[in-house]
Design a protein around this motif. Structure first.
Motif, PDB file in Angstrom:
ATOM      1  N   TYR A 125       0.799  -1.240   0.000  1.00  0.00           N
ATOM      2  CA  TYR A 125       0.000   0.000   0.000  1.00  0.00           C
ATOM      3  C   TYR A 125       0.832   1.292   0.000  1.00  0.00           C
ATOM      4  O   TYR A 125       0.585   2.183  -0.834  1.00  0.00           O
ATOM      5  CB  TYR A 125      -0.972  -0.044   1.174  1.00  0.00           C
ATOM      6  N   HIS A 142      -6.214   4.787  -4.674  1.00  0.00           N
ATOM      7  CA  HIS A 142      -4.802   5.000  -4.984  1.00  0.00           C
ATOM      8  C   HIS A 142      -4.313   4.152  -6.158  1.00  0.00           C
ATOM      9  O   HIS A 142      -3.117   3.988  -6.361  1.00  0.00           O
ATOM     10  CB  HIS A 142      -3.963   4.775  -3.724  1.00  0.00           C
ATOM     11  N   THR A 151       1.695   8.418   3.289  1.00  0.00           N
ATOM     12  CA  THR A 151       1.926   6.974   3.216  1.00  0.00           C
ATOM     13  C   THR A 151       2.110   6.347   4.593  1.00  0.00           C
ATOM     14  O   THR A 151       1.952   5.140   4.741  1.00  0.00           O
ATOM     15  CB  THR A 151       3.172   6.644   2.367  1.00  0.00           C
ATOM     16  N   ALA A 201      -0.667   4.243   5.350  1.00  0.00           N
ATOM     17  CA  ALA A 201      -0.781   3.049   4.493  1.00  0.00           C
ATOM     18  C   ALA A 201       0.039   1.891   5.053  1.00  0.00           C
ATOM     19  O   ALA A 201      -0.269   0.722   4.814  1.00  0.00           O
ATOM     20  CB  ALA A 201      -0.348   3.383   3.071  1.00  0.00           C
ATOM     21  N   GLN A 211      -6.363  17.615  -2.682  1.00  0.00           N
ATOM     22  CA  GLN A 211      -6.442  17.590  -4.158  1.00  0.00           C
ATOM     23  C   GLN A 211      -5.701  18.763  -4.801  1.00  0.00           C
ATOM     24  O   GLN A 211      -6.067  19.212  -5.873  1.00  0.00           O
ATOM     25  CB  GLN A 211      -7.916  17.598  -4.646  1.00  0.00           C
ATOM     26  N   ALA A 252       0.180  14.873   1.348  1.00  0.00           N
ATOM     27  CA  ALA A 252      -1.281  14.802   1.399  1.00  0.00           C
ATOM     28  C   ALA A 252      -1.763  13.805   0.365  1.00  0.00           C
ATOM     29  O   ALA A 252      -1.300  13.790  -0.757  1.00  0.00           O
ATOM     30  CB  ALA A 252      -1.877  16.171   1.114  1.00  0.00           C
ATOM     31  N   MET A 253      -2.665  12.946   0.783  1.00  0.00           N
ATOM     32  CA  MET A 253      -3.288  12.023  -0.165  1.00  0.00           C
ATOM     33  C   MET A 253      -4.701  11.739   0.322  1.00  0.00           C
ATOM     34  O   MET A 253      -5.071  12.114   1.436  1.00  0.00           O
ATOM     35  CB  MET A 253      -2.464  10.741  -0.275  1.00  0.00           C
ATOM     36  N   ASP A 254      -5.472  11.095  -0.488  1.00  0.00           N
ATOM     37  CA  ASP A 254      -6.851  10.771  -0.134  1.00  0.00           C
ATOM     38  C   ASP A 254      -6.844   9.713   0.971  1.00  0.00           C
ATOM     39  O   ASP A 254      -6.451   8.575   0.751  1.00  0.00           O
ATOM     40  CB  ASP A 254      -7.561  10.256  -1.382  1.00  0.00           C
ATOM     41  N   GLN A 255      -7.255  10.091   2.177  1.00  0.00           N
ATOM     42  CA  GLN A 255      -7.264   9.156   3.291  1.00  0.00           C
ATOM     43  C   GLN A 255      -8.673   8.653   3.632  1.00  0.00           C
ATOM     44  O   GLN A 255      -8.854   7.940   4.609  1.00  0.00           O
ATOM     45  CB  GLN A 255      -6.604   9.811   4.529  1.00  0.00           C
ATOM     46  N   PHE A 256      -9.636   9.055   2.823  1.00  0.00           N
ATOM     47  CA  PHE A 256     -11.004   8.594   3.054  1.00  0.00           C
ATOM     48  C   PHE A 256     -11.092   7.103   2.727  1.00  0.00           C
ATOM     49  O   PHE A 256     -10.634   6.666   1.680  1.00  0.00           O
ATOM     50  CB  PHE A 256     -11.979   9.365   2.166  1.00  0.00           C
ATOM     51  N   TYR A 257     -11.715   6.359   3.602  1.00  0.00           N
ATOM     52  CA  TYR A 257     -11.896   4.916   3.390  1.00  0.00           C
ATOM     53  C   TYR A 257     -10.571   4.268   3.004  1.00  0.00           C
ATOM     54  O   TYR A 257     -10.522   3.354   2.188  1.00  0.00           O
ATOM     55  CB  TYR A 257     -12.964   4.649   2.326  1.00  0.00           C
ATOM     56  N   LEU A 258      -9.492   4.750   3.620  1.00  0.00           N
ATOM     57  CA  LEU A 258      -8.142   4.297   3.270  1.00  0.00           C
ATOM     58  C   LEU A 258      -8.021   2.786   3.448  1.00  0.00           C
ATOM     59  O   LEU A 258      -7.313   2.123   2.696  1.00  0.00           O
ATOM     60  CB  LEU A 258      -7.123   5.009   4.173  1.00  0.00           C
ATOM     61  N   PHE A 259      -8.690   2.263   4.461  1.00  0.00           N
ATOM     62  CA  PHE A 259      -8.553   0.841   4.767  1.00  0.00           C
ATOM     63  C   PHE A 259      -9.752   0.028   4.264  1.00  0.00           C
ATOM     64  O   PHE A 259     -10.024  -1.054   4.751  1.00  0.00           O
ATOM     65  CB  PHE A 259      -8.298   0.663   6.268  1.00  0.00           C
ATOM     66  N   GLN A 260     -10.466   0.650   3.349  1.00  0.00           N
ATOM     67  CA  GLN A 260     -11.501  -0.027   2.560  1.00  0.00           C
ATOM     68  C   GLN A 260     -12.414  -0.890   3.437  1.00  0.00           C
ATOM     69  O   GLN A 260     -12.954  -0.389   4.410  1.00  0.00           O
ATOM     70  CB  GLN A 260     -10.763  -0.826   1.465  1.00  0.00           C
ATOM     71  N   ASN A 261     -12.570  -2.157   3.128  1.00  0.00           N
ATOM     72  CA  ASN A 261     -13.500  -3.010   3.875  1.00  0.00           C
ATOM     73  C   ASN A 261     -12.858  -3.661   5.087  1.00  0.00           C
ATOM     74  O   ASN A 261     -13.413  -4.612   5.633  1.00  0.00           O
ATOM     75  CB  ASN A 261     -14.038  -4.112   2.961  1.00  0.00           C
ATOM     76  N   HIS A 262     -11.692  -3.174   5.514  1.00  0.00           N
ATOM     77  CA  HIS A 262     -10.983  -3.848   6.594  1.00  0.00           C
ATOM     78  C   HIS A 262     -11.067  -3.093   7.915  1.00  0.00           C
ATOM     79  O   HIS A 262     -10.300  -3.355   8.834  1.00  0.00           O
ATOM     80  CB  HIS A 262      -9.540  -4.113   6.167  1.00  0.00           C
TER      81      HIS A 262
END
Lengths: 574, 574
Positions: free
Chosen positions: A87, A129, B81, B84, B113, B119-129
């Motif tokens: 990741y 990403h 990161t 991540a 953005q 800076a990066m998109d951290q929304f729902y970074l860990f998805q379904n976990h």
């Protein structure tokens, strides 16, 4: 159930598809579910494979390969948390537009959501990403499905490569048995050629830009990563317009070997200190903002009398200052060349001359500094820049190392290439990314300039250097902790809070690390010795760690001394 | 813009909310954006903080803390990161139901953005976990927003702890200045008590189960992680019904110190070899399938004459065999106790006696084996199990180490607790998870049984042992590579494919690793010596690596010899 021969054909065909879109290298982390793809990649003559145990390092290594080769690189791992280790590198690849083709293998549908071992939800694992997530079909041997596998390998790789390029994720559900039939001859010999267009402006739009720029007081601001060849075009553009050029170290303007008085390599040091009598009429920015915070503050301070043009190949409009009046979505290099060809009127010398004077005064101030003549982190960083050989490759780490170069380095005639991870600026995975860079041109001089914290974070990455004899020279700036915080507001904290949370000394003996990975180890005791060591790497690349013992306080004091000197020289009252 | 005092109150109140829901520990990785939360956690007396540079190790360390304490644990890192790197541990925590409260810090909305650094998109970074993703509001100091911060800290932590428990992710957009006001007195002293119910069956449903089970030929199959106390209840249930009990090592049935002839610790070895004249009438499974593949194949071979009951506290219905006729969603321990209280009729002794005989014959076969009397990976693993002290803690790694214990170990009277990462069975982060376990009870005997590949993967995790003086004894089974593959179908491959892709020798000198992290190092030369070393750890816990040099081929040969012997003894013809 899947038969062995069908699975082999299907996956082999997929691999052929990827090759047809330019894949030449793959990085494999061992695992069971990934067995058939691992074997087929390993056996494939057109693909060079690297094996790396730690998936986090593997992904950063692939990132480095792709950065240095400008080609798509394949990553392969098994099911489960293995893939999650990718990741951090994937986030960086997405932000810095590097085309990785990530292959994860998975249990088939009937073994999902049932608590099967090493199975987890891998759908959209890398969330926003990656450019695309693709769930592949279960392998089948029909013509339709072989055509699908080929097409998907080709298309997905090509998608990764299209501007803005970036990583792509394919998930392969595979059933047992997991051993492919290695004796089977390849059934497809398809190739598909891709002819990809690039974004170009119309003649009318080009002329509009030329008219707005020529003869005006302008500044070129170059951010983001560029090759030395691209950097030369930017310098030529600056000279054609007679504008000063401010750039990020990774833009390679100061590394490309082309000297020009218009290159404002010390902008970060002087731009806030000088008395600017006239605002520029035009700013033309290429790509992201350069790393220099002072440059950013200066840009921010400009009012609407300055017209700001933002050239952005990706079309992502990532404008931190949100002040662009014209956004130009175009392939940068040919655009810059078109402008060069059309400019007839140079800007007045008086405009560029004041910038040249500022740059010269700063240089003089640095030359007067006794600290630059003895070994410390700043002088060591500059010496690395000076001692790079023609066509050498330097990887520079976050967060302090790249700032030393940005602030204090100037043009050298050596024409080398500078790399870094400035998509998200993490300190993770730097060692592996640099080793990926090294693996592309191992016969050249390859140097990594890095601090101790970043080095420690990806120490595991060193295994690949040992395994594949990658002759990377690591210049380690060891100040035993997080040096960047001594430059930030956190330094106001008292020691009981600062040292444990921000200083974070790690007390690692890096000579032992060198021994662990069969690297040569030298502790540099003087600038002269470091210079000699670096000169040797020009002729004789080898895997080694050169440690420079630094001091976090000393770094700050040196910087503050320079700024104080410039304040005195420029005499600006605030 | 945010004012310093409002931000401090808002975040302080949030932290109080987490404490109110049971948070006692936090693991912090250094960074800039996370500064205010890091300082407030560090200063908070009710929270013990650990600092760990590598976020991947930090997250696994938190996992271990929560496993051993059964409490929610906070993770904090900076933007980019860094977060991540948490992903592998979060996937494991989600699969194994561990309540981590993950706090990531982020740029505020106006710096998203736009290519802002780190800076990066951290929304729902860990998805379904993760169980939930929450984007926090920008800090404000109004009563409404302070109430919100407290409530969210409390509610989110509680959500993480509710069955099925698991990780939760909160993202904090923070504006500069990032330094909180540390002199400010705390404004809230709220506490909220949570009274949480548990899933219980109705009397009618309980009686239905008792009627279906008592007096019948049944087998208890216990998978997943359980505490020794829970394990004792399972053993009592087996004795009440007079059924054999088959269990995963992590169920702690063989570690809890309660001896019973009904414990089929060698089931993996004998279950496919014995002639079973009658199918069981009932199988009652608790939790996931045990690790034993042979047990799984045996369960799979049962036809509809066997009624299968699946007790699943999580309600997730993760049934790999998809053969359950009754799924019971209930809190396991009190359910088992209710059944024990109601059972009046024991199953015939002839049913249990044949199982006891199989177990005894297998034990005899193992006792006859000369290989068990000399040092190898199998005998070393068994010795670790035997030498665990009362209330000791053993962490057992994937993939081979836990299989050695599953196959060859039997009940010991020592009553210790066994831990492992069997949610997704990764080999990543094992060292850190074990250190987390050790940090909860550092005064007890703490042992990690691990192979070289897993050890290498998370070598970085060792820094926390050095920093916090965690007295973990690491028994390192070093066969220089991926030992599990020698047991799988991949071993059919010839050496040119096998060694580089699956064997993956890493050639690491672990005495240097010990030196790097100030650990004691001993190479065990005999079983007796290993025994003495382990006995010393019972009285004198210390941070050390005990290396056992193994051999991948030898492991397989030993296993095959046992199976061949059992084939002969049981004389089953197939």
């Amino acid at each position: 159930m899947t038969n062995q021969s069908d699975m082999t054909n299907y996956l082999q065909t997929f691999v052929e598809g990827m090759i047809s879109s330019g894949v030449e290298q793959a990085v494999i982390s061992p695992g069971s579910r990934s067995t058939p793809l691992a074997l087929l990649l390993h056996r494939q003559e057109k693909i060079e494979t690297f094996i790396e145990v730690d998936e986090r390092s593997a992904a950063f290594f692939a990132l480095g390969l792709s950065k240095a080769s400008s080609k798509p690189v394949v990553l392969l791992c098994t099911s489960g948390t293995a893939a999650a280790n990718y990741y951090p590198a994937i986030c960086e690849a997405y932000a810095s537009h590097i085309p990785l083709v990530i292959l994860t293998t998975d249990r088939p549908h009937e073994l999902r959501q049932v608590g099967a071992p090493q199975a987890m939800d891998q759908f959209y694992l890398f969330q926003n990403h990656v450019k695309e997530f693709i769930e592949m079909a279960i392998p089948e041997g029909t013509k339709t499905m072989l055509d699908y596998a080929y097409w998907q390998g080709m298309r997905a790789t090509d998608t990764a490569c299209q501007v803005p390029s970036g990583p792509i994720h394919l998930n392969f559900p595979l059933r047992e048995p997991l051993l492919p039939d290695l004796n089977q001859s390849l059934i497809t010999e398809k190739t598909t050629e891709v002819l990809a267009g690039k974004k170009q402006l119309s003649e009318e739009h080009l002329i509009k830009c030329v008219d707005a720029w020529q003869g005006r007081r302008g500044v070129l601001v170059i951010g983001g990563s560029h090759t030395p060849t691209e950097a030369e075009v930017f310098i030529k553009l600056a000279e054609t317009l007679n504008w000063p050029i401010i750039s990020d170290p990774l833009a390679n303007v100061t590394a490309c070997g082309k000297e020009s008085p218009l290159i404002m390599s010390y902008a970060d040091l002087f731009i806030q200190e000088v008395e600017m009598l006239q605002q520029p009429e035009v700013i033309v920015r290429f790509g992201m903002l350069p790393i220099s915070k002072n440059t950013m503050f200066w840009l921010q301070s400009l009012d609407e009398r300055t017209a700001i043009y933002f050239v952005d190949e990706t079309g992502e409009w990532q404008d931190q200052l949100k002040q662009a009046q014209v956004a130009i979505q175009v392939e940068e290099q040919s655009f810059a060349q078109s402008i060069i060809d059309k400019v007839a009127i140079k800007t007045l010398d008086s405009w560029s001359q004041q910038w040249i004077t500022w740059q010269e005064i700063t240089e003089q101030q640095l030359n007067e500094l006794s600290e630059m003549k003895v070994l410390n982190e700043t002088s060591a960083s500059l010496l690395v820049h000076k001692k790079m050989a023609k066509h050498g490759q330097l990887f520079v780490s976050n967060s302090n190392a790249i700032r030393f170069l940005d602030r204090f380095s100037t043009t050298e005639t050596n024409h080398y290439q500078l790399f870094g991870n400035r998509g998200i600026n993490g300190i993770d995975g730097i060692v592996s990314t640099a080793l990926g860079m090294c693996a592309i041109n191992p016969d050249r001089q390859n140097v990594l300039l890095i601090g101790d914290l970043a080095m420690y974070h990806d120490m595991n990455g060193l295994l690949v250097a040992k395994r594949y004899d990658l002759p990377l020279t690591i210049v380690l700036l060891n100040n035993n902790g997080g040096g960047i915080f001594s430059f930030l507001s956190q330094r106001q904290l008292d020691e009981t809070d600062f040292e444990p949370i921000f200083g974070t000394p790690i007390d690692i003996d890096f000579s032992l690390v060198a021994q662990l990975y069969d690297a040569k180890y030298v502790k540099a005791e003087s600038l002269e010795q470091l210079g000699t060591l670096l000169e040797t790497t020009q002729r004789q690349p080898e895997f080694q760690i050169i440690e420079v013992v630094g001091d976090r306080q000393e770094n700050v004091q040196l910087y503050e001394k320079v700024v104080a000197g410039l304040k005195e020289k420029f005499g600006k009252n605030k």
